[in-house]
Motif scaffolding. Structure first.
Motif, short mmCIF file in Angstrom:
data_model
loop_
_atom_site.label_atom_id
_atom_site.label_comp_id
_atom_site.label_asym_id
_atom_site.label_seq_id
_atom_site.Cartn_x
_atom_site.Cartn_y
_atom_site.Cartn_z
N SER A 172 0.83 -1.20 0.00
CA SER A 172 0.00 0.00 0.00
C SER A 172 0.86 1.26 0.00
CB SER A 172 -0.93 -0.01 1.23
OG SER A 172 -1.82 -1.09 1.18
N GLN A 175 2.53 1.65 -3.50
CA GLN A 175 1.60 2.09 -4.54
C GLN A 175 1.25 3.57 -4.38
OE1 GLN A 175 0.92 0.44 -7.07
NE2 GLN A 175 0.57 -1.73 -6.69
N LEU A 342 -6.69 0.18 -3.25
CA LEU A 342 -5.77 0.92 -4.12
C LEU A 342 -6.43 1.33 -5.43
CD1 LEU A 342 -2.53 -1.17 -3.52
CD2 LEU A 342 -3.12 1.07 -2.56
N GLY A 360 -6.17 4.62 0.26
CA GLY A 360 -4.89 4.03 -0.12
C GLY A 360 -4.08 3.57 1.07
#
Length: 498
Positions: A172, A175, A342, A360
């Motif tokens: 996470s 990303q 995400l 996110g």
């Protein structure tokens, strides 16, 4: 989890228990379900989800039944101890008689006083008033081999849990931060597919960023494995609140996008190649059997506990279906992320930066609070597995060796792979299969057998499972072993094609 009997704790109503069970089951596994739905096809996924939900409910009733039988056994032992003490006080001759009876504890002569007490209207001997963890039930109803197999299964499951947690947080963070700092800002959830070798910050690749975050995660949370940590009520409330805000936001945002005609998903009805991962994800997402003693015991009125559990499973099934169907119709199959949150970090989907970052980074907050708790639980199970009556561990073994063997393996797994769908799938398909199907079925069988031996064939457990016929136990065992074979064969065939 370490197999001890603890205080019941503060009692709560059946409906509060229903909410607690809902919160327990709906966790991290739900975030990997949308992608698993997309890869297996919506029809296959829905049928399998409903069937596995039914199977999980059945084995939940098996565990509740075994909990009642364990409580009855504990009461019986205490009554026998009191009777022995009374006979010691009354006469010296009574000692030998009591010893003879205790050596043959499963004779009907020992059960008659208890049954007669029940008929006179005293508290039901099968009432669930003491919290007996699954490890303790395994020790009561299984032989030595069965107990060791139980701990082996629970330890493997907890290792899988920790590996999933250790990978989910760095994924996470990678990303979100790589998307923010790179040339593809706000595009985590778009159609662009990124490789681990793509750049993140200057010369730092995405896989390097992932491993840096993994190292930081291990250094920050790993030390808790060496100490005792308990989940506080306020921490539970905070994580539950964040989880529900995140889930509701994702469902609403997906529905808004679909209603505006911006849906991009065209899911297929069936793709058999995706069944293996879907099976593991579904098993993992219905997992609660190992925590039932802590959840069911404090419920004040347990008369209709099986009906409340059934209602919980129906609600959870509806929630999983809503989350997954909105996901697979909102997003294209190839853009669905392993961690569904995400998909909502794209500026085109959500213009509000705060919501993008909240979703996110949502796994980072919730998983980070659970990691130390699971790690300490695993460490304690290791200690219990190797514990010998009356023995103690050297300081180095107790404070260093057990925490190290708890922490290092899942971190190594997370270092080697961050494929969350596969991690969840394998954990659920193997260790989860044992905990959710095989162990409850054996507990139900062995507890029924012991109850008949101790209390007589005419005694009825008030918490007897609705699936009381032995056919259901055989069915669950055949299903569980068949799943092992199916998943293993599927993995072998998939690897041979590569």
């Amino acid at each position: 989890m370490a197999g001890s009997i603890t205080d019941t704790g503060e009692l709560y109503s059946p409906y509060v228990g229903l909410v607690y069970m809902f919160n327990l089951i709906v966790g991290t596994g739900a975030l990997t379900m949308p992608k698993a739905f997309a890869t297996a096809g919506w029809l296959v996924s829905l049928v399998l989800l409903m069937f596995l939900g039914f199977m999980s409910y059945m084995t939940t009733t098996f565990v509740v039944e075994a909990m009642a039988a364990a409580n009855a056994q504990l009461r019986w032992k205490r009554m026998e101890k009191r009777k022995e003490d009374d006979e010691d006080e009354d006469s010296s001759s009574g000692v030998s008689d009591s010893d003879v009876l205790l050596q043959d504890g499963y004779e009907r002569a020992e059960t008659r006083p208890i049954l007669s007490v029940q008929r006179r209207g005293s508290a039901n001997i099968f009432e669930i008033t003491e919290r007996v963890e699954m490890g303790q039930m395994a020790s009561m109803f299984f032989n030595k081999v069965g107990v060791n197999l139980f701990y082996f299964c629970i330890i493997i499951y907890l290792y899988g849990d920790l590996a999933i947690y250790a990978a989910a947080v760095p994924v996470s963070l990678m990303q979100v931060t790589c998307s923010v700092t790179g040339n593809h800002s706000c595009s985590v959830g778009d159609s662009t597919k990124y490789n681990d070798t793509d750049k993140c910050w200057g010369p730092i690749r995405r896989i390097d960023a992932y491993r840096l975050y993994l190292a930081a995660f291990t250094l920050l949370l790993g030390p808790f494995t060496f100490f005792n940590v308990q989940k506080t009520k306020y921490l539970q409330i905070m994580t539950s609140l964040m989880r529900w805000i995140a889930f509701i936001l994702m469902i609403i945002l997906a529905l808004i996008r679909i209603s505006r005609g911006q849906a991009e998903g065209h899911p297929s009805m069936a793709q058999l190649s995706g069944i293996r991962n879907l099976f593991g994800v579904c098993v993992y997402s219905f997992m609660c059997q190992h925590s039932l003693p802590s959840l069911i015991t404090p419920i004040s009125k347990k008369k209709h506990v099986n009906k409340l559990v059934l209602l919980d499973y129906i609600l959870i099934l509806a929630f999983y279906s809503l989350l997954s169907f909105t996901a697979i119709y909102c997003f294209r199959n190839d853009t669905l992320m392993d961690m569904y949150t995400l998909n909502f970090t794209n500026c085109e989907i959500i213009s509000v930066a705060f919501i993008r970052y909240f979703l996110g980074l949502f796994p980072v907050f919730t998983i980070s609070t659970n990691f130390p708790i699971i790690a300490v639980t695993l460490r304690n199970n290791w200690k219990t597995l190797f514990h010998r009556e009356g023995g103690t561990y050297p300081w180095v073994v107790d404070r260093i060796v057990f925490p190290v063997i708890t922490l290092i393996p899942p971190v190594l797994v997370a270092f080697c792979t961050h494929d969350l769908e596969s991690l969840v799938g394998i954990t659920g398909a193997y260790a989860g299969n044992g905990i959710q199907y095989l162990i409850p079925a054996f507990l139900a069988y062995c507890s029924r057998k012991d109850t008949q031996l101790v209390f007589g064939s005419g005694t009825v457990n008030k918490h007897l499972s609705p699936f009381r016929h032995s056919f259901w136990i055989v069915f669950v065992l055949i299903w569980g072993f068949s799943c092992f074979v199916f998943v293993t064969a599927n993995i072998v065939l998939s690897e041979s094609k590569l």
